[in-house]
Scaffold this active site. Structure first.
Site, short mmCIF file in Angstrom:
data_model
loop_
_atom_site.label_atom_id
_atom_site.label_comp_id
_atom_site.label_asym_id
_atom_site.label_seq_id
_atom_site.Cartn_x
_atom_site.Cartn_y
_atom_site.Cartn_z
N GLU A 1 0.84 -1.22 0.00
CA GLU A 1 0.00 0.00 0.00
C GLU A 1 0.86 1.26 0.00
O GLU A 1 0.55 2.25 0.66
CB GLU A 1 -1.02 -0.03 1.13
CG GLU A 1 -2.04 -1.11 0.84
CD GLU A 1 -3.42 -0.89 1.34
OE1 GLU A 1 -3.84 0.28 1.47
OE2 GLU A 1 -4.11 -1.88 1.59
N1 CAA Z 1 -6.34 11.87 -3.72
C1 CAA Z 1 -6.85 12.42 -4.84
N2 CAA Z 1 -6.08 12.71 -5.92
C2 CAA Z 1 -4.77 12.39 -5.84
C3 CAA Z 1 -4.20 11.80 -4.71
C4 CAA Z 1 -5.04 11.53 -3.61
N3 CAA Z 1 -4.57 10.97 -2.50
N4 CAA Z 1 -2.88 11.61 -4.93
C5 CAA Z 1 -2.62 12.07 -6.16
N5 CAA Z 1 -3.78 12.55 -6.71
C6 CAA Z 1 -3.94 13.19 -8.02
C7 CAA Z 1 -3.16 14.49 -8.07
O1 CAA Z 1 -3.90 15.56 -7.55
C8 CAA Z 1 -2.91 14.63 -9.56
O2 CAA Z 1 -4.09 15.08 -10.18
P1 CAA Z 1 -4.03 16.19 -11.37
O3 CAA Z 1 -3.20 15.61 -12.46
O4 CAA Z 1 -5.47 16.36 -11.73
O5 CAA Z 1 -3.39 17.41 -10.77
C9 CAA Z 1 -2.73 13.19 -10.01
O6 CAA Z 1 -3.38 12.37 -9.02
C10 CAA Z 1 -1.28 12.77 -10.12
O7 CAA Z 1 -0.66 13.02 -8.87
P2 CAA Z 1 0.90 12.98 -8.65
O8 CAA Z 1 1.56 13.86 -9.66
O9 CAA Z 1 1.16 13.21 -7.21
O10 CAA Z 1 1.19 11.45 -9.04
P3 CAA Z 1 2.53 10.65 -9.08
O11 CAA Z 1 2.59 9.91 -10.37
O12 CAA Z 1 3.69 11.52 -8.68
O13 CAA Z 1 2.31 9.50 -7.96
C11 CAA Z 1 2.16 8.57 -5.77
C12 CAA Z 1 1.88 9.75 -6.70
C13 CAA Z 1 1.61 9.01 -4.43
C14 CAA Z 1 3.63 8.23 -5.63
C15 CAA Z 1 1.38 7.33 -6.27
O14 CAA Z 1 1.91 6.84 -7.48
C16 CAA Z 1 1.37 6.21 -5.25
O15 CAA Z 1 0.55 6.22 -4.32
N6 CAA Z 1 2.27 5.21 -5.38
C17 CAA Z 1 2.28 4.05 -4.52
C18 CAA Z 1 1.40 2.97 -5.10
C19 CAA Z 1 0.73 2.16 -4.04
O16 CAA Z 1 0.51 2.61 -2.93
N7 CAA Z 1 0.32 0.95 -4.39
C20 CAA Z 1 -0.41 0.13 -3.50
C21 CAA Z 1 -1.01 -1.02 -4.23
S1 CAA Z 1 -2.24 -1.83 -3.27
C22 CAA Z 1 -1.47 -2.79 -2.16
O17 CAA Z 1 -0.30 -2.73 -1.96
C23 CAA Z 1 -2.42 -3.78 -1.48
C24 CAA Z 1 -2.13 -4.27 -0.17
O18 CAA Z 1 -1.28 -3.80 0.49
C25 CAA Z 1 -2.96 -5.30 0.43
P1 FAD Z 2 9.51 -0.36 -6.32
O1 FAD Z 2 8.51 0.67 -6.66
O2 FAD Z 2 10.34 -0.91 -7.41
O3 FAD Z 2 10.44 0.21 -5.18
C1 FAD Z 2 11.70 -0.39 -4.85
C2 FAD Z 2 12.34 0.48 -3.75
O4 FAD Z 2 12.58 1.82 -4.24
C3 FAD Z 2 11.45 0.63 -2.51
O5 FAD Z 2 12.24 0.66 -1.36
C4 FAD Z 2 10.81 1.99 -2.73
O6 FAD Z 2 10.40 2.60 -1.52
C5 FAD Z 2 11.95 2.76 -3.40
N1 FAD Z 2 11.43 3.88 -4.19
C6 FAD Z 2 10.72 3.83 -5.35
N2 FAD Z 2 10.40 5.07 -5.77
C7 FAD Z 2 10.89 5.93 -4.84
C8 FAD Z 2 10.86 7.34 -4.68
N3 FAD Z 2 10.25 8.14 -5.56
N4 FAD Z 2 11.48 7.88 -3.60
C9 FAD Z 2 12.09 7.08 -2.68
N5 FAD Z 2 12.14 5.74 -2.77
C10 FAD Z 2 11.54 5.17 -3.84
N6 FAD Z 2 -0.49 -4.26 -5.21
C11 FAD Z 2 -1.77 -4.19 -5.61
O7 FAD Z 2 -2.11 -3.46 -6.55
N7 FAD Z 2 -2.74 -4.91 -5.00
C12 FAD Z 2 -2.47 -5.74 -3.96
O8 FAD Z 2 -3.39 -6.36 -3.41
C13 FAD Z 2 -1.11 -5.85 -3.52
N8 FAD Z 2 -0.78 -6.69 -2.51
C14 FAD Z 2 0.54 -6.91 -2.23
C15 FAD Z 2 0.91 -7.94 -1.36
C16 FAD Z 2 2.25 -8.23 -1.13
C17 FAD Z 2 2.63 -9.34 -0.21
C18 FAD Z 2 3.26 -7.46 -1.77
C19 FAD Z 2 4.73 -7.76 -1.57
C20 FAD Z 2 2.91 -6.43 -2.61
C21 FAD Z 2 1.56 -6.15 -2.86
N9 FAD Z 2 1.18 -5.17 -3.78
C22 FAD Z 2 -0.13 -5.06 -4.19
C23 FAD Z 2 2.20 -4.37 -4.46
C24 FAD Z 2 2.79 -3.31 -3.55
O9 FAD Z 2 1.92 -2.24 -3.40
C25 FAD Z 2 4.14 -2.88 -4.20
O10 FAD Z 2 5.05 -3.96 -3.99
C26 FAD Z 2 4.67 -1.60 -3.61
O11 FAD Z 2 3.82 -0.51 -3.92
C27 FAD Z 2 6.11 -1.28 -4.08
O12 FAD Z 2 6.25 -1.45 -5.45
P2 FAD Z 2 7.48 -2.33 -6.03
O13 FAD Z 2 7.43 -3.63 -5.30
O14 FAD Z 2 7.37 -2.36 -7.49
O15 FAD Z 2 8.78 -1.58 -5.57
#
Ligand code: CAA
Ligand code: FAD
Length: 379
Positions: free
Chosen positions: A363
């Site tokens: 997340e």
């Molecule tokens: N709410 C509403 N809008 C948002 C927002 C938010 N929290 N965050 C960004 N936006 C909007 C911005 O306002 C912007 O909109 P406009 O273009 O209209 O101005 C647009 O989104 C793009 O924003 P950024 O330029 O900030 O986007 P970015 O490409 O730099 O990325 C980021 C931002 C926060 C790094 C995002 O890519 C991110 O959250 N990355 C992490 C991904 C992640 O958390 N993955 C989780 C997968 S789920 C998982 O892991 C499941 C599990 O655990 C069980």
């Molecule tokens: P990368 O993005 O390649 O990052 C590698 C390293 O670089 C990390 O330490 C990161 O913090 C660092 N890094 C990257 N960019 C930056 C930056 N701009 N500044 C500083 N440091 C940076 N995803 C889903 O969509 N749905 C799910 O249900 C889900 N469940 C998951 C369950 C498990 C067990 C795991 C392992 C992952 C899951 N994910 C899910 C994906 C998870 O959200 C990603 O693994 C996570 O967001 C990181 O992406 P990545 O693994 O590609 O690492």
């Protein structure tokens, strides 16, 4: 200011704690060892109403608040972090966006089935080349008459393979970058939708993490969530709340590790006295307990803000960041308190330590939480 939980919240905590101790903890080590997901546990959570905690009764929920939701995830994770994330992903990642952005028909169908536990949910954002940089996804959804055709793959999907309803993000307009992303509700069993590799993991081993594959997968336009191009906003706002679910998972792991450590430190004797009588051990327990309380305050506060309809994105990123790092610190110390025994599978603290690590990664890694918080305080 009132730090008192309501009677309803206390009752829910007691109910989930009893359930966790009776139905979840006894098999936690075995499920971890066998990497086995138990649908029966999810079904029992459904019977207790946990699969629909924050949704109104008309959509199959029990109409409680987000504080109740984090308490449930905390109590489950206190004994089994895999079960905690099963519920967290189901509620805050799969159900919340349908509750928030879905039309009435989508809520009556998909949300109702999720809330009652008839269906288990999953959220599919990450791809092989797009993790932290979520907007760099490659999966496409091309309009074809009344349908969209999905092609691409998603990785790391929690509840992948065992879930029935998947929220999938794909590009409907690849030239528009994040503004060209849309969100789709995809049901298991749809032609062209299959499952790839199931990950073998360090921790949360009884929570399946699986690749999703889309090959000319035809989705009716009725399954588009929100408007075309609204997908990135849906993904980001979903994570705003989802991250607090992971904070609650981390909090539960931390509390569980502290409980076990305090218990062991009182029982284990060396040099003719319990090891807890040494300041070196009791100071560790004091630091662990302080970390747990700070994590709890941040987590409950973020949930309270969401329940009150106030902005909670920053609070949620902070709770996830702090609670995840605290859980890691605490579980490493828990193994230390147990000494050599802590390093074996005869005691649960090694599992807690392995499970804690993921809360700093998914997340949004904790580096990404810092990026989100940093942007919010400097914008
Ligand atoms: N709410 C509403 N809008 C948002 C927002 C938010 N929290 N965050 C960004 N936006 C909007 C911005 O306002 C912007 O909109 P406009 O273009 O209209 O101005 C647009 O989104 C793009 O924003 P950024 O330029 O900030 O986007 P970015 O490409 O730099 O990325 C980021 C931002 C926060 C790094 C995002 O890519 C991110 O959250 N990355 C992490 C991904 C992640 O958390 N993955 C989780 C997968 S789920 C998982 O892991 C499941 C599990 O655990 C069980
Ligand atoms: P990368 O993005 O390649 O990052 C590698 C390293 O670089 C990390 O330490 C990161 O913090 C660092 N890094 C990257 N960019 C930056 C930056 N701009 N500044 C500083 N440091 C940076 N995803 C889903 O969509 N749905 C799910 O249900 C889900 N469940 C998951 C369950 C498990 C067990 C795991 C392992 C992952 C899951 N994910 C899910 C994906 C998870 O959200 C990603 O693994 C996570 O967001 C990181 O992406 P990545 O693994 O590609 O690492």
């Amino acid at each position: 200011m009132n730090f008192q939980l309501t009677d309803e919240q206390e009752m829910l905590r007691k109910m989930v704690r009893d359930f966790a101790l009776k139905e979840v903890e006894p098999t936690a080590a075995e499920r971890d060892e066998e990497e086995r997901f138990d649908r029966g546990i999810f079904d029992k959570m459904a019977e207790l109403g946990l699969t629909g905690i924050p949704w109104p009764e008309e959509y199959g929920g029990i109409g409680a608040d987000y504080v109740s939701y984090v308490i449930a995830v905390e109590e489950l994770s206190r004994v089994c972090a895999s079960t905690g994330v099963t519920l967290s992903a189901h509620l805050s990642l799969a159900s919340w966006p349908i509750f928030t952005y879905g039309n009435e028909e989508q809520k009556k169908n998909f949300l109702y089935r999720l809330a009652t536990g008839e269906a288990l949910g999953a959220y599919a954002l990450s791809e092989p080349g797009s993790g932290s940089d979520a907007a760099a996804m490659k999966t496409t959804a091309v309009k074809d008459g009344d349908d969209y055709i999905l092609n691409g793959s998603k990785v790391w999907i929690t509840n992948g393979g065992v879930a029935d309803i998947y929220l999938v993000f794909a590009l409907t307009d690849p030239d528009s970058k994040h503004k060209g992303i849309s969100a789709f509700i995809v049901e298991k069993g749809t032609d062209g939708f299959s499952f790839g590799k199931k990950e073998k993991k360090l921790g949360i081993r009884s929570s399946p993490t699986t690749e999703l594959i889309f090959e000319n997968c035809r989705i009716p336009k009725e399954n588009l969530l929100g408007a075309e191009g609204e997908g990135f906003k849906i993904a980001m706002t979903t994570l705003d709340g989802g991250r607090n679910g992971i904070a609650a998972q981390a909090l539960g792991i931390a509390q569980g590790a502290l409980d076990k450590s305090a218990e062991y430190a009182k029982e284990r004797e060396q040099f003719g006295k319990p090891i807890a009588a040494n300041q070196g051990i009791s100071f560790k327990l004091a630091d662990m307990a302080t970390d747990v309380e700070a994590a709890r305050l941040l987590t409950y506060q973020a949930a309270w803000l969401e329940s009150e309809g106030k902005p909670y994105g920053k609070a949620s990123a902070m709770s996830k960041l702090f609670a995840g790092d605290a859980a890691m610190r605490i579980t490493v110390e828990a193994v230390q308190v147990y000494g050599g025994y802590g390093y074996t599978k005869d005691y649960p603290v090694e599992r807690y330590m392995r499970d804690a690590k993921i809360t700093q990664i998914y997340e949004g890694t904790n580096e990404i939480q810092r990026l989100v918080i940093g942007r919010m305080i400097t914008k």
